[in-house]
Design an enzyme around this catalytic site. Sequence first.
Site, mmCIF file in Angstrom:
data_model
loop_
_atom_site.group_PDB
_atom_site.id
_atom_site.type_symbol
_atom_site.label_atom_id
_atom_site.label_comp_id
_atom_site.label_asym_id
_atom_site.label_seq_id
_atom_site.Cartn_x
_atom_site.Cartn_y
_atom_site.Cartn_z
ATOM 1 N N ASN A 9 0.877 -1.170 0.000
ATOM 2 C CA ASN A 9 0.000 0.000 0.000
ATOM 3 C C ASN A 9 0.916 1.222 0.000
ATOM 4 O O ASN A 9 1.429 1.621 1.041
ATOM 5 C CB ASN A 9 -0.872 -0.065 1.264
ATOM 6 C CG ASN A 9 -1.835 1.094 1.356
ATOM 7 O OD1 ASN A 9 -1.830 1.999 0.531
ATOM 8 N ND2 ASN A 9 -2.662 1.070 2.382
ATOM 9 N N ARG A 93 -2.547 -1.999 -3.437
ATOM 10 C CA ARG A 93 -3.738 -1.167 -3.300
ATOM 11 C C ARG A 93 -3.606 -0.039 -4.333
ATOM 12 O O ARG A 93 -2.629 0.712 -4.306
ATOM 13 C CB ARG A 93 -3.794 -0.579 -1.904
ATOM 14 C CG ARG A 93 -4.969 0.308 -1.680
ATOM 15 C CD ARG A 93 -4.874 0.942 -0.329
ATOM 16 N NE ARG A 93 -6.115 1.594 0.038
ATOM 17 C CZ ARG A 93 -6.303 2.161 1.217
ATOM 18 N NH1 ARG A 93 -5.361 2.118 2.125
ATOM 19 N NH2 ARG A 93 -7.444 2.742 1.492
ATOM 20 N N HIS A 181 -12.119 3.337 0.290
ATOM 21 C CA HIS A 181 -12.014 2.371 1.397
ATOM 22 C C HIS A 181 -12.648 1.031 1.013
ATOM 23 O O HIS A 181 -13.068 0.258 1.884
ATOM 24 C CB HIS A 181 -12.687 2.896 2.694
ATOM 25 C CG HIS A 181 -11.866 3.929 3.409
ATOM 26 N ND1 HIS A 181 -12.431 5.006 4.044
ATOM 27 C CD2 HIS A 181 -10.542 4.057 3.595
ATOM 28 C CE1 HIS A 181 -11.487 5.752 4.590
ATOM 29 N NE2 HIS A 181 -10.325 5.195 4.316
ATOM 30 N N ARG A 241 -8.501 15.929 7.204
ATOM 31 C CA ARG A 241 -9.354 16.318 6.067
ATOM 32 C C ARG A 241 -10.701 16.819 6.566
ATOM 33 O O ARG A 241 -11.240 16.305 7.545
ATOM 34 C CB ARG A 241 -9.576 15.111 5.147
ATOM 35 C CG ARG A 241 -8.337 14.737 4.349
ATOM 36 C CD ARG A 241 -8.564 13.451 3.586
ATOM 37 N NE ARG A 241 -7.736 12.377 4.092
ATOM 38 C CZ ARG A 241 -7.876 11.086 3.789
ATOM 39 N NH1 ARG A 241 -8.844 10.701 2.972
ATOM 40 N NH2 ARG A 241 -7.069 10.188 4.306
ATOM 41 N N GLU A 379 -7.043 -4.601 5.265
ATOM 42 C CA GLU A 379 -6.985 -4.342 3.818
ATOM 43 C C GLU A 379 -5.878 -5.152 3.155
ATOM 44 O O GLU A 379 -6.025 -5.622 2.029
ATOM 45 C CB GLU A 379 -6.760 -2.842 3.576
ATOM 46 C CG GLU A 379 -7.984 -2.014 3.914
ATOM 47 C CD GLU A 379 -7.666 -0.607 4.350
ATOM 48 O OE1 GLU A 379 -6.927 -0.431 5.343
ATOM 49 O OE2 GLU A 379 -8.161 0.335 3.712
#
Length: 398
Positions: A9, A93, A181, A241, A379
Amino acid sequence: MSRAIVSLNAGSSSIKFALFTLGPDGPEHAAAGKLEGIGTAPHLVARDADGAVLIDRNWESGAGLTHEALLRELFDWATQHLPGHEIIAIGHRVVHGGLAFARPLLVDDALLAALDALSPLAPLHQPHNLEAIRAIRALAPALPQVACFDTAFHHGRTETATRFALPRALHDKGIRRYGFHGLSYEYIARTLREIDPELARGRVIVAHLGNGASLCAMHDGKSVDTTMGFTALDGLMMGTRCGDIDPGVILHLQTQLGMSVTEVETLLYQQSGLLGVSGVSSDMRALHQSPDPHAGEAIDLFTWRAAREAGALVSSLGGVDGIVFAAGIGENDPVIRASICERLAWTGLTVDRDFNARNAPVISQADSRIIARIIPTDEERMIAFHTLGVLPATGGGQ
Ligand code: ADP
């Protein structure tokens, strides 16, 4: 020699990785680590499945080291220090699969070119994802690489759920709600099917609450709606964010306050969210410990926003049967979960204080109208499942 898969990732300043050996029951976690501080002070840590440190290395004056140079170091270390493992493929990813890519794919020249063309849709992430793929290609040209898309899980939502209320021509140009996601949500949908098949068939809101945060409304394990849209900036308030914001604010910042595009981008991605509201930290643990009232205000806004968005998703689902918490905050923070659940009490949700305090797998009370669960997301394992599934020689089927 045991066959192994590496999940990668790659972000702008860090690369997370995990090594899985192929056991009879699928990928088994063997090691994981993180290369942080790329571009400033690179630092590599990797641990085995028991948590023992395998490497902890700093590169003094390593600011000039590129992703490629550091991946080479990582690759060399892995081949020398993980003997007995034959790496048969690398899964990546990749943040954006656009409209075309709804499932993981083996990387070839044509795919790389198509993914390059999607970089303007995710300029902060996609180029780094692809840079890692290219770096590995240069190091090991024959090693199969698989691209696993963060957007893919959200394919299949209705057209309405993907549309902004903008002129049609812009939608047709790809300015639409993609959602992100996806690898986390897919892993949770898959796990929920194993541990609670009845709930998995129902209407579930999954709250992925980490530094990046979003919610996904699932029905029968499929994404129906999600809070992130065109970029990973939309929806919930996050570590740094802003999440959902009146677009008029952005116009005002530029036209009235004279901020440049770059300044606005930095503001929205890196200086807002928990950090911006608290003025203390983007890290939830640090906020809990801070005596500053602004830290409390940031926490309050975080849970208020999460519950408000969850309410919107209940509408998208036409009701709700359960909520699942995941990622750093979702899995570990009883205070945040309790606050969000309290704000959702109107759904009939009641939380067991003791179960919640212990981060138990089920945190709702026995007579709660809807179930609340914690499922640790993974993930990297989802990438390993996908990578195995795409490789023809392994028999796939993962
Ligand atoms: P990402 O993968 O998006 O970078 P994580 O899923 O690691 O983020 O989540 C990071 C967030 O989780 C931080 O705000 C951190 O404070 C919070 N977090 C991690 N562990 C805990 C914990 N034990 N208690 C409370 N918050 C935690």
